[in-house]
Design an enzyme around this catalytic site. Structure first.
Site: not given
Ligand code: C5P
Length: 231
Positions: A67, A69, A209-210, A61-63, A34
């Site tokens: 809008i 478009n 993760g950690r 993981d762009l979260k 990730k």
């Protein structure tokens, strides 16, 4: 799906060098990473291309919360990089999730996952932002909205996985961060669980993760997680 592909290692680093050190160390032990906003911003998209070119899957993981478009454009960019998963905030509503799903259709391996309530949030955090539902109610509401919008799955805490598996059926992906090994500090996760508990509850993937990347011996830490899962 290979059993090791159920485990996604979060590369929460501030440089490409630090991330690649862990990737090199883990070698064949991990094939799914990730990449979040910190590393993407610090290292740039070439790292994603490189991870994919080396045979890894990448959860980007762009979260997204924008809008429709702009969400569609970002999803197309993620697909072009070769990502396998991308995230969008369900709180943004049906239109942005549907825009993400439509944009992902051009990229057969790309799955759109919706974030419901981030695992560090509690009921009182929801009340602070004017949401008068319990965390469980809000997670379920947003997960159903995501499913109706065509999302391939959701991100959820281990404690929500069973409820969501029941609500969404067997096809949806349920990806659970907030996973810690028994006896290990739960850091800031408000709704943690062990890898085994998360998978038994119906998760399709877990994100660690950690507890792996910051371990003295990341390979040994990952093997402990696999042992906990029995894979
Ligand atoms: O805590 P850990 O290092 O295992 O976190 C791995 C990933 O889980 C992070 O990249 C973050 O996106 C997610 N996470 C989360 N909620 C938290 C802590 C981490 O969703 N409270």
């Amino acid at each position: 799906m290979e059993s090791t592909d159920q485990i996604i290692v979060a590369l929460d680093f501030d440089s490409r060098r630090a991330a690649e050190q862990v990737v090199d160390l883990l070698g064949d032990e991990c094939r799914f990473y990730k990449v979040g906003l910190e590393l993407l911003t610090a290292a740039g998209p070439d790292l994603i291309r490189s991870l994919v070119a080396k045979g890894n899957e990448v959860f980007l993981d762009l979260k997204l919360f924008e809008i429709p478009n702009s969400v569609a454009g970002a999803v197309r960019a993620a697909g072009t990089l070769g990502a396998s998963m991308v995230t969008v905030h369900a709180m943004g509503g049906t239109d942005i999730m549907a825009a993400a799903v439509t944009a992902a259709r051009d990229f057969p391996r790309l799955r759109v996952l919706a974030l419901t309530v981030v695992t560090s949030m509690t009921g009182s955090d929801l009340a602070d932002i004017g949401v008068n539902a319990s965390t469980e109610e809000q997670v379920l509401r947003l997960a159903r909205l995501a499913d109706d919008a065509g999302c391939h799955g959701v991100i959820a805490s281990p404690q929500e996985a069973a409820h969501l598996r029941h609500a969404l059926g067997s096809d949806s992906l349920i990806v659970t961060p907030g996973v810690t090994l028994p006896g290990v500090s739960q850091a800031e996760h408000a709704r943690p669980g062990t890898p085994r508990a998360a998978m038994a509850a119906g998760a399709s993937h877990i994100v660690v993760g950690r507890s792996v990347t910051r371990a003295e011996d990341p390979v040994a830490a990952l093997r402990l997680i696999r042992a906990d899962l029995g894979v």
